[in-house]
Design a protein around this motif. Structure first.
Motif, PDB file in Angstrom:
ATOM      1  N   MET A  41       0.679  -1.451  -0.008  1.00 59.76           N
ATOM      2  CA  MET A  41       0.195   0.121  -0.140  1.00 59.76           C
ATOM      3  C   MET A  41       0.866   1.423   0.003  1.00 59.76           C
ATOM      4  N   ILE A  42       2.237   1.106   0.160  1.00 57.83           N
ATOM      5  CA  ILE A  42       2.868   2.253   0.131  1.00 57.83           C
ATOM      6  C   ILE A  42       3.824   2.367  -1.139  1.00 57.83           C
ATOM      7  N   LYS A  43       4.492   3.681  -1.570  1.00 56.76           N
ATOM      8  CA  LYS A  43       5.442   3.842  -2.210  1.00 56.76           C
ATOM      9  C   LYS A  43       6.512   4.607  -1.583  1.00 56.76           C
ATOM     10  N   ILE A  44       7.899   4.314  -1.575  1.00 55.92           N
ATOM     11  CA  ILE A  44       8.921   5.042  -0.886  1.00 55.92           C
ATOM     12  C   ILE A  44       9.722   5.888  -1.903  1.00 55.92           C
ATOM     13  N   GLN A  45       9.701   7.375  -1.540  1.00 57.46           N
ATOM     14  CA  GLN A  45      10.623   8.266  -2.406  1.00 57.46           C
ATOM     15  C   GLN A  45      12.042   8.586  -1.704  1.00 57.46           C
ATOM     16  N   LEU A  46      13.059   8.242  -2.266  1.00 51.58           N
ATOM     17  CA  LEU A  46      14.225   8.969  -1.482  1.00 51.58           C
ATOM     18  C   LEU A  46      15.068   9.992  -2.643  1.00 51.58           C
ATOM     19  N   THR A  47      15.853  10.525  -2.186  1.00 49.70           N
ATOM     20  CA  THR A  47      16.500  11.530  -3.040  1.00 49.70           C
ATOM     21  C   THR A  47      18.057  11.287  -3.101  1.00 49.70           C
ATOM     22  N   ILE A  48      18.518  10.843  -4.331  1.00 52.71           N
ATOM     23  CA  ILE A  48      20.045  11.076  -4.355  1.00 52.71           C
ATOM     24  C   ILE A  48      20.162  12.075  -5.412  1.00 52.71           C
ATOM     25  N   ASP A  49      21.091  12.942  -5.071  1.00 54.96           N
ATOM     26  CA  ASP A  49      21.249  14.099  -6.039  1.00 54.96           C
ATOM     27  C   ASP A  49      22.414  14.258  -7.093  1.00 54.96           C
ATOM     28  N   GLY A  50      23.126  12.894  -7.152  1.00 41.73           N
ATOM     29  CA  GLY A  50      24.114  12.856  -8.100  1.00 41.73           C
ATOM     30  C   GLY A  50      25.121  11.685  -7.672  1.00 41.73           C
ATOM     31  N   PRO A  51      26.117  11.601  -8.462  1.00 44.54           N
ATOM     32  CA  PRO A  51      27.326  10.414  -8.098  1.00 44.54           C
ATOM     33  C   PRO A  51      27.770  11.045  -6.634  1.00 44.54           C
ATOM     34  N   GLN A  52      28.483  10.066  -5.877  1.00 42.42           N
ATOM     35  CA  GLN A  52      28.787  10.187  -4.369  1.00 42.42           C
ATOM     36  C   GLN A  52      29.509  11.815  -4.406  1.00 42.42           C
ATOM     37  N   ALA A  53      30.323  12.081  -5.187  1.00 39.47           N
ATOM     38  CA  ALA A  53      31.266  13.170  -5.111  1.00 39.47           C
ATOM     39  C   ALA A  53      30.400  14.683  -5.041  1.00 39.47           C
ATOM     40  N   ILE A  54      29.181  14.549  -5.761  1.00 31.72           N
ATOM     41  CA  ILE A  54      28.356  15.623  -5.858  1.00 31.72           C
ATOM     42  C   ILE A  54      27.220  15.543  -4.975  1.00 31.72           C
ATOM     43  N   HIS A  55      26.511  14.360  -4.688  1.00 36.58           N
ATOM     44  CA  HIS A  55      25.487  14.197  -3.777  1.00 36.58           C
ATOM     45  C   HIS A  55      25.957  14.522  -2.583  1.00 36.58           C
ATOM     46  N   ASP A  56      27.367  14.214  -1.955  1.00 36.61           N
ATOM     47  CA  ASP A  56      27.864  14.675  -0.702  1.00 36.61           C
ATOM     48  C   ASP A  56      28.508  15.923  -0.439  1.00 36.61           C
ATOM     49  N   GLN A  57      28.167  16.781  -1.496  1.00 41.18           N
ATOM     50  CA  GLN A  57      28.363  18.296  -1.351  1.00 41.18           C
ATOM     51  C   GLN A  57      26.783  18.928  -1.098  1.00 41.18           C
ATOM     52  N   ARG A  58      25.730  18.177  -1.258  1.00 43.36           N
ATOM     53  CA  ARG A  58      24.377  18.905  -1.332  1.00 43.36           C
ATOM     54  C   ARG A  58      23.781  18.223  -0.178  1.00 43.36           C
ATOM     55  N   ARG A  59      23.655  16.967   0.063  1.00 47.23           N
ATOM     56  CA  ARG A  59      22.697  16.485   1.172  1.00 47.23           C
ATOM     57  C   ARG A  59      23.875  15.950   2.214  1.00 47.23           C
ATOM     58  N   ILE A  60      24.025  16.666   3.173  1.00 43.69           N
ATOM     59  CA  ILE A  60      24.781  16.290   4.253  1.00 43.69           C
ATOM     60  C   ILE A  60      24.190  16.201   5.471  1.00 43.69           C
ATOM     61  N   THR A  61      24.746  15.518   6.518  1.00 45.35           N
ATOM     62  CA  THR A  61      24.349  15.707   7.669  1.00 45.35           C
ATOM     63  C   THR A  61      24.709  16.860   8.603  1.00 45.35           C
ATOM     64  N   LYS A  62      24.168  17.064   9.610  1.00 47.49           N
ATOM     65  CA  LYS A  62      24.702  18.360  10.553  1.00 47.49           C
ATOM     66  C   LYS A  62      25.960  18.251  10.926  1.00 47.49           C
ATOM     67  N   ALA A  63      26.673  17.273  10.800  1.00 50.62           N
ATOM     68  CA  ALA A  63      28.138  17.413  11.153  1.00 50.62           C
ATOM     69  C   ALA A  63      28.974  17.612   9.695  1.00 50.62           C
ATOM     70  N   SER A  64      28.382  17.721   8.534  1.00 51.79           N
ATOM     71  CA  SER A  64      28.648  18.259   7.388  1.00 51.79           C
ATOM     72  C   SER A  64      29.374  16.901   6.613  1.00 51.79           C
ATOM     73  N   GLN A  65      28.759  15.847   7.060  1.00 55.37           N
ATOM     74  CA  GLN A  65      29.252  14.531   6.413  1.00 55.37           C
ATOM     75  C   GLN A  65      28.231  13.968   5.235  1.00 55.37           C
ATOM     76  N   GLY A  66      28.834  13.265   4.336  1.00 51.66           N
ATOM     77  CA  GLY A  66      28.128  12.971   3.278  1.00 51.66           C
ATOM     78  C   GLY A  66      27.009  11.690   3.596  1.00 51.66           C
ATOM     79  N   THR A  67      26.478  11.775   2.712  1.00 49.24           N
ATOM     80  CA  THR A  67      25.095  10.597   2.800  1.00 49.24           C
ATOM     81  C   THR A  67      24.895   9.618   2.025  1.00 49.24           C
ATOM     82  N   PHE A  68      25.973   9.822   0.501  1.00 46.06           N
ATOM     83  CA  PHE A  68      25.454   8.895  -0.536  1.00 46.06           C
ATOM     84  C   PHE A  68      25.463   7.372   0.016  1.00 46.06           C
TER      85      PHE A  68
END
Length: 456
Positions: free
Chosen positions: A196-223
């Protein structure tokens, strides 16, 4: 004889004119004298041949009287209201807290740092409110969305479980919009609701790019944390959509990201898809690097083979194609496969089709303005209390109720633009906010000019 109000004209390099009717969707290339005739709002003796007049009548540029066009508008709107736009979205925000600090986030920092969370009593009250709203709307179609903040924080587990349980009892399908950091924490719970559910996640690019944009509060990458959880959910038949938010920082890396998805063989799963969306600034809080939507679609066409887009089951957000769809369809160069249809509503909030239940007891009409009580439609806890005047304003927010928009020749292409931005500019959601629509449309047609000349 009556000339449609909704004719947009554009001069081509060969001095012919592209004409487009935003109501009917008709598009043609005509000679100068026909264009000039159409630009004359009160034509006297027609300067056209009978054959030319009949052509314009057949294509919806001419009517015998204004009432004919008004009747067509009414029929289109009735169709939309009863077939295309009657599904209601109920958005549940277990909390507004988020564990990331994405560089383009539209939610204010104070909202993302809030510790306020929904209680079990609030969830019960929200579903009772939903039941009542559905009775009043008399619409059989509705769905729920889990949103935030980040809805799948570990602290939200019990509340998420209750929301899913209540939705299942009512047979309501839903979507979970998550940053994906704690997916594995929820895999046992979600397994019981995967049908009954769909899941939407966000990945904004290859690791080097994604990890500049979607980061933790400690500025760590999340890819890697996100990527490493996706396989299990795909293997267990969850419907997974990867959203890619595009701007000037990552648009050139889209092809590389899709290659990564293919290397991981995610595209082999029928339950996998990709959704491309522009980074927008509706709430006024996003970072720079924004691109006009036509530049994003042109870059995609230039740098990503259409076969690859199809291979990874890629779709474009309607924001990307809103202005370009009819022109790209006419040239057979577009990525989107949708057919043009005149649109009266800019978004789900316009028309009063979104109800967002926030931890602060308020109901908001749009997810971009959660937490700002100026926009509240009322409260759902301890019981439903709606501001009927505000609700009526949002219900009636369409281009025909926006005086300047209703007379605009691209009214049903633009759809009246963002209600929130309109309010910020004019003091009313029914005000006119064009933004960069006309500029972007003109700039895009400059790029397409030679292609249309080749058709003439």
């Amino acid at each position: 004889m009556y000339i449609s109000k909704y004719i947009f004209t554009y001069r081509l390099r060969n001095d012919q004119h592209l004409i487009f009717n935003s109501l009917s969707g008709a598009m043609d290339i005509v000679e100068e004298h026909i264009c000039q005739f159409l630009l004359n709002e009160q034509p006297s003796t027609p300067s056209l041949s009978n054959e030319e007049q009949q052509f314009l009548f057949s294509r919806g540029y001419l009517f015998r009287e204004a009432e004919e066009e008004q009747g067509l508008i009414g029929r289109y709107k009735d169709y939309l209201d009863h077939h295309s736009s009657d599904e209601i979205s109920f958005v549940f925000c277990p909390s507004m807290t988020c564990n990331l600090k994405c560089v383009y986030c539209f939610e204010p920092q104070e909202i993302r740092s809030s510790n306020e969370r929904m209680t079990e009593d609030q969830v019960q009250a929200a579903f009772l409110a939903m039941d009542q709203i559905m009775l009043e709307h008399r619409s059989p179609k509705h769905h729920f969305i889990l949103f935030g903040g980040e809805p799948l924080l570990p602290l939200n587990h019990a509340i998420v479980e209750l929301i899913l349980k209540k939705a299942k009892e009512r047979g309501i399908p839903g979507t979970i919009i998550s940053n994906g950091m704690f997916l594995s924490h929820y895999q046992d719970l979600l397994q019981s609701y995967k049908d009954m559910i769909k899941i939407q996640l966000t990945i904004d690019g290859p690791q080097a790019i994604h990890d500049q944009r979607r980061i933790t509060k400690a500025s760590q990458g999340t890819f890697l944390k996100i990527i490493n959880q996706v396989d299990w959910f795909l293997d267990h038949q969850f419907d997974i959509t990867i959203r890619v938010n595009l701007d000037s920082q990552n648009i050139e890396h889209l092809d590389e990201l899709l290659n990564d998805f293919q290397d991981r063989q995610w595209n082999k799963y029928p339950n996998f898809s990709v959704a491309l969306s522009p980074v927008e600034n509706y709430a006024g809080n996003s970072a720079p690097n924004l691109l006009p939507n036509y530049q994003i679609t042109e870059s995609i066409k230039k740098n990503v083979p259409i076969e690859k887009l199809r291979a990874v089951n890629t779709a474009l957000n309607s924001d990307l194609t809103r202005l370009s769809l009819p022109f790209e369809k006419a040239l057979h160069t577009g990525i989107a496969t949708d057919n043009y249809f005149p649109n009266f509503y800019f978004c789900e909030a316009a028309g009063g089709r979104t109800f967002t239940f926030s931890p602060d007891h308020q109901i908001y009409p749009c997810t971009s303005i959660i937490g700002d009580k100026k926009w509240s439609l009322g409260t759902y806890y301890p019981q439903l209390q709606l501001d009927e005047q505000k609700l009526a304003l949002w219900n009636g927010r369409h281009v025909l109720n926006q005086p300047e928009c209703s007379a605009c020749n691209i009214a049903f292409l633009c759809s009246g633009n963002c209600p929130v931005q309109a309010d910020r500019k004019t003091g009313s959601i029914l005000g006119t906010y064009c933004g960069n629509v006309k500029r972007d449309l003109g700039d895009h047609l400059k790029l397409l000019n030679s292609s249309f000349v080749a058709l003439s």
